[in-house]
Structures are given as structure tokens and as C-alpha cells.
Design an enzyme around this catalytic site. Structure first.
Site, PDB file in Angstrom:
ATOM      1  N   TYR A 152       0.835  -1.212   0.000  1.00 37.42           N
ATOM      2  CA  TYR A 152       0.000   0.000   0.000  1.00 37.42           C
ATOM      3  C   TYR A 152       0.866   1.257   0.000  1.00 37.42           C
ATOM      4  O   TYR A 152       0.662   2.162  -0.817  1.00 37.42           O
ATOM      5  CB  TYR A 152      -0.925   0.000   1.220  1.00 37.42           C
ATOM      6  CG  TYR A 152      -1.688   1.300   1.347  1.00 37.42           C
ATOM      7  CD1 TYR A 152      -2.776   1.562   0.531  1.00 37.42           C
ATOM      8  CD2 TYR A 152      -1.297   2.276   2.274  1.00 37.42           C
ATOM      9  CE1 TYR A 152      -3.461   2.775   0.625  1.00 37.42           C
ATOM     10  CE2 TYR A 152      -1.983   3.482   2.377  1.00 37.42           C
ATOM     11  CZ  TYR A 152      -3.069   3.721   1.555  1.00 37.42           C
ATOM     12  OH  TYR A 152      -3.741   4.917   1.647  1.00 37.42           O
ATOM     13  N   LYS A 156       1.192   4.452  -2.773  1.00 40.78           N
ATOM     14  CA  LYS A 156       0.964   5.874  -2.512  1.00 40.78           C
ATOM     15  C   LYS A 156       2.219   6.701  -2.811  1.00 40.78           C
ATOM     16  O   LYS A 156       2.120   7.868  -3.178  1.00 40.78           O
ATOM     17  CB  LYS A 156       0.469   6.081  -1.074  1.00 40.78           C
ATOM     18  CG  LYS A 156      -0.944   5.522  -0.871  1.00 40.78           C
ATOM     19  CD  LYS A 156      -1.989   6.193  -1.772  1.00 40.78           C
ATOM     20  CE  LYS A 156      -3.354   5.573  -1.675  1.00 40.78           C
ATOM     21  NZ  LYS A 156      -4.405   6.246  -2.459  1.00 40.78           N
TER      22      LYS A 156
HETATM   23  N1  NAP Z   1      -8.349   6.446   5.751  1.00 42.18           N
HETATM   24  C1  NAP Z   1      -7.084   6.804   5.767  1.00 42.18           C
HETATM   25  O1  NAP Z   1      -6.424   6.819   6.831  1.00 42.18           O
HETATM   26  C2  NAP Z   1      -6.415   7.265   4.497  1.00 42.18           C
HETATM   27  C3  NAP Z   1      -5.219   8.000   4.615  1.00 42.18           C
HETATM   28  C4  NAP Z   1      -4.593   8.437   3.445  1.00 42.18           C
HETATM   29  C5  NAP Z   1      -5.140   8.144   2.216  1.00 42.18           C
HETATM   30  N2  NAP Z   1      -6.294   7.410   2.126  1.00 42.18           N
HETATM   31  C6  NAP Z   1      -6.822   7.122   0.789  1.00 42.18           C
HETATM   32  O2  NAP Z   1      -8.111   7.695   0.689  1.00 42.18           O
HETATM   33  C7  NAP Z   1      -8.824   7.026  -0.350  1.00 42.18           C
HETATM   34  C8  NAP Z   1     -10.229   6.719   0.161  1.00 42.18           C
HETATM   35  O3  NAP Z   1     -10.142   5.791   1.225  1.00 42.18           O
HETATM   36  P1  NAP Z   1     -11.011   5.913   2.557  1.00 42.18           P
HETATM   37  O4  NAP Z   1     -10.085   6.113   3.673  1.00 42.18           O
HETATM   38  O5  NAP Z   1     -12.103   6.886   2.361  1.00 42.18           O
HETATM   39  O6  NAP Z   1     -11.544   4.410   2.713  1.00 42.18           O
HETATM   40  P2  NAP Z   1     -12.981   3.728   2.509  1.00 42.18           P
HETATM   41  O7  NAP Z   1     -13.973   4.314   3.439  1.00 42.18           O
HETATM   42  O8  NAP Z   1     -12.701   2.267   2.576  1.00 42.18           O
HETATM   43  O9  NAP Z   1     -13.386   4.128   1.013  1.00 42.18           O
HETATM   44  C9  NAP Z   1     -12.741   3.558  -0.115  1.00 42.18           C
HETATM   45  C10 NAP Z   1     -13.623   3.739  -1.314  1.00 42.18           C
HETATM   46  O10 NAP Z   1     -12.949   3.216  -2.477  1.00 42.18           O
HETATM   47  C11 NAP Z   1     -13.754   2.220  -3.069  1.00 42.18           C
HETATM   48  N3  NAP Z   1     -12.923   1.193  -3.683  1.00 42.18           N
HETATM   49  C12 NAP Z   1     -11.866   0.539  -3.140  1.00 42.18           C
HETATM   50  N4  NAP Z   1     -11.368  -0.336  -4.030  1.00 42.18           N
HETATM   51  C13 NAP Z   1     -12.138  -0.243  -5.152  1.00 42.18           C
HETATM   52  C14 NAP Z   1     -12.128  -0.891  -6.404  1.00 42.18           C
HETATM   53  N5  NAP Z   1     -11.223  -1.819  -6.736  1.00 42.18           N
HETATM   54  N6  NAP Z   1     -13.088  -0.543  -7.305  1.00 42.18           N
HETATM   55  C15 NAP Z   1     -14.006   0.386  -7.000  1.00 42.18           C
HETATM   56  N7  NAP Z   1     -14.058   1.038  -5.840  1.00 42.18           N
HETATM   57  C16 NAP Z   1     -13.123   0.725  -4.923  1.00 42.18           C
HETATM   58  C17 NAP Z   1     -14.626   1.676  -1.942  1.00 42.18           C
HETATM   59  O11 NAP Z   1     -15.782   1.079  -2.487  1.00 42.18           O
HETATM   60  P3  NAP Z   1     -16.443  -0.261  -1.815  1.00 42.18           P
HETATM   61  O12 NAP Z   1     -16.742   0.093  -0.386  1.00 42.18           O
HETATM   62  O13 NAP Z   1     -17.622  -0.489  -2.673  1.00 42.18           O
HETATM   63  O14 NAP Z   1     -15.393  -1.299  -1.914  1.00 42.18           O
HETATM   64  C18 NAP Z   1     -14.937   2.971  -1.189  1.00 42.18           C
HETATM   65  O15 NAP Z   1     -15.945   3.684  -1.856  1.00 42.18           O
HETATM   66  C19 NAP Z   1      -8.000   5.796  -0.708  1.00 42.18           C
HETATM   67  O16 NAP Z   1      -7.294   6.054  -1.899  1.00 42.18           O
HETATM   68  C20 NAP Z   1      -7.045   5.657   0.461  1.00 42.18           C
HETATM   69  O17 NAP Z   1      -5.864   5.016   0.098  1.00 42.18           O
HETATM   70  C21 NAP Z   1      -6.937   6.972   3.254  1.00 42.18           C
END
Ligand code: NAP
Length: 262
Positions: A152, A156
């Protein structure tokens, strides 16, 4: 039906977390939406955004595949895309040698392959028109080797680097590229990545609405990157001057299975 005159935004990963909040901001700021996620939960999110006045196409597609991305782009039906938010992504905890390879590959294919394919497809259309805003959700994780989240963090690091390079390539085209780099944020991310029993999984995290608003503001100003929150700004500044093996050791303490309280 009269065609909509509202600008169109494509937001991936809009069913929950940061992407949901980004899509909500688009709707609140007068955009129609094409949104995607890989499960049916995208449909209830779509209804929330319709209630805010947006016309919404919701696509259930696995965005780790080029077919899934093609289906998403087709749902825009040729309308010019004013805003592209390439946000969908997920993590994967545990030691790399203990991970299932198909799952590790899915992280790479979602966070990198599907993301850059989508950006290339929509970005060409934006460049042709001489306008558009692209926001990519990177992460401060890209600044540190991610022991027990190795794949992961690598994805990033790729995204952070790619975002700056693309921004530079497009600097005279009217298309802006903004890299939103959140720190740990309260979303479904940690549960999905099986990181709930880790220190980072159990730590207090940022509010996804706050993170999305910071990203939105930076994108609207055409800024190149934004780290959300002062603690994360400090962490990323320190990471820039810390040897990689020390960063990997620090990450182990946060992400090793069982490092949390429970
Ligand atoms: N949370 C953190 O601490 C954090 C920190 C830095 C960056 N990020 C980044 O922020 C972004 C959003 O993540 P989040 O934290 O909001 O997590 P989240 O609540 O799990 O949301 C992730 C979203 O991406 C979708 N998704 C994942 N894999 C997919 C795929 N193969 N095809 C289509 N949709 C997909 C999920 O859909 P489904 O639920 O339908 O699978 C969900 O809508 C990501 O890129 C993550 O790496 C997160």
C-alpha cells in the site's frame, strides 16, 4: 429531458469515507455526478447526493480493471468532465510474505493501474478542451516505507510522485492536478485492510469531511498538493529528513499485527 447545464464531476470511491465527502462537496457546489465503487453501497450514496440537487449516475465497477474504468467513463455519456476525483483505493495489512498475492495485486491494480488509466482517459478529454481539475488521493503513507502495509505505502509513493509529474506536464494546458495527502482518517479503510488490531488502526483519526474539504479547497485554488492537518504536515516534513530504515521501524510500531491495545 433538458440536458443539465451543471458541470460534471467524476468521483471514485464515493460510497464511503473521504470519497463520499468529496462527492458531497461536488454536489453542494453545483455539480452533477458520476460516482463509482465496487459494491452496491454506491446506490445509497447516490441517493444522498440526489437529495442535494445533483443528477447522479452510480456505477458499480471494480476499478482495478480497465473494463471497470471504461464502464465508469461511459456513464458520463460524453459530457465534458469539469472535475475528476481519482480517490478509490484500499490498503492491506500484515507482512508481505503472509499476504495473499491476489489481494496484494488488487491493491496495486486499484491504487495505481486503474487510477492512472482513468486519469489518462479523462485527462485527454480535459486537455482537448483546455480546462479541468484533477484531484488524486495520495497519502502521507507515500513518504514512508510501510512495514506491514508495504504494498500500500509503495502505491501511494507512486501516486504522490505521479501526481507532481503529471501536474508539471500539464502546466500550460488549463488542467490542474492536486494531490490530496491525508494522514490516518476515520473511514472504513482500516477495517477493510485488516488493520484494526494495530496501533494506527486504534489511534484517533481525522474526520473525513475535514480532509475532503481541505482537498476541495486546494483543488479549487489549483494547488499542487495538500497534506491535511498540522500533525500530518509535521509528520511528512520529518519523514523527508529521516533515513528510510528508521521510518520503516517507526511504521512497524504502528502497523504490526497486534500492536494495538485489543
Ligand atoms: N483512511 C485513511 O487513513 C487514508 C489516509 C490516506 C489516504 N487514504 C486514501 O483515501 C482514499 C479513500 O479511502 P477511505 O479512507 O475513504 O476508505 P474507505 O472508506 O474504505 O473508502 C474507499 C472507497 O474506495 C472504493 N474502492 C476501493 N477499491 C475499489 C475498487 N477496486 N473498485 C471500485 N471502488 C473501490 C470503496 O468502495 P467499496 O466500499 O464499494 O469497496 C470505497 O468507496 C483511498 O485512496 C485511500 O488510500 C486513506
Amino acid at each position: 429531458m433538458t440536458p443539465s447545464t451543471r458541470p460534471l464531476a467524476i468521483v471514485t470511491g464515493a460510497s464511503s469515507g473521504i470519497g463520499y465527502e468529496l462527492a458531497k462537496l461536488c454536489a453542494q457546489n453545483g455539480h452533477d455526478l458520476v460516482i463509482a465503487a465496487d459494491t452496491a453501497s454506491i446506490q445509497s450514496a447516490a441517493q444522498d447526493f440526489r437529495d442535494l440537487g445533483a443528477s447522479v449516475e452510480a456505477v458499480e465497477a471494480d476499478l482495478s480493471t480497465t473494463d471497470g474504468v471504461d464502464r465508469l467513463v461511459a456513464a458520463a455519456r460524453g459530457r465534458p468532465v469539469a472535475v475528476l476525483m481519482a480517490n478509490a483505493g484500499h490498503g492491506l495489512g500484515h507482512g508481505f510474505l503472509d499476504q495473499d498475492f491476489a489481494q496484494a495485486r488488487h491493491v496495486v491494480d486499484t491504487n495505481i493501474t486503474g487510477t492512472i488509466y482513468l486519469i489518462q482517459t479523462v485527462g485527454r478529454e480535459m486537455r482537448g478542451r483546455g480546462e479541468g481539475r484533477i484531484l488524486i488521493t495520495g497519502s502521507i503513507a507515500g513518504f514512508m516505507p510501510g512495514s506491514f502495509q508495504a504494498v500500500y505505502n509503495g502505491t501511494k509513493a507512486f501516486i504522490n510522485s505521479f501526481s507532481f509529474a503529471l501536474r508539471n506536464e500539464l502546466k500550460d494546458t488549463g488542467v490542474t492536478v492536486t494531490d490530496l495527502m491525508p494522514g490516518a482518517t476515520e473511514t472504513e479503510f482500516f477495517d477493510r485492510a485488516d488493520l484494526e488490531d494495530t496501533k494506527v488502526g486504534q489511534a484517533k483519526k481525522d474526520d473525513p469531511a475535514m480532509v475532503a474539504k481541505i482537498g476541495w479547497d486546494a483543488m479549487m485554488k489549483g494547488e499542487g498538493d495538500v497534506v491535511s492537518g498540522w500533525k500530518n504536515k509535521l509528520q511528512s516534513a520529518i519523514a523527508n529528513v529521516t533515513p528510510a530504515d528508521m521510518l520503516a521501524e517507526q511504521h512497524r510500531k504502528m502497523a504490526e499485527p497486534g500492536s494495538g491495545r485489543a
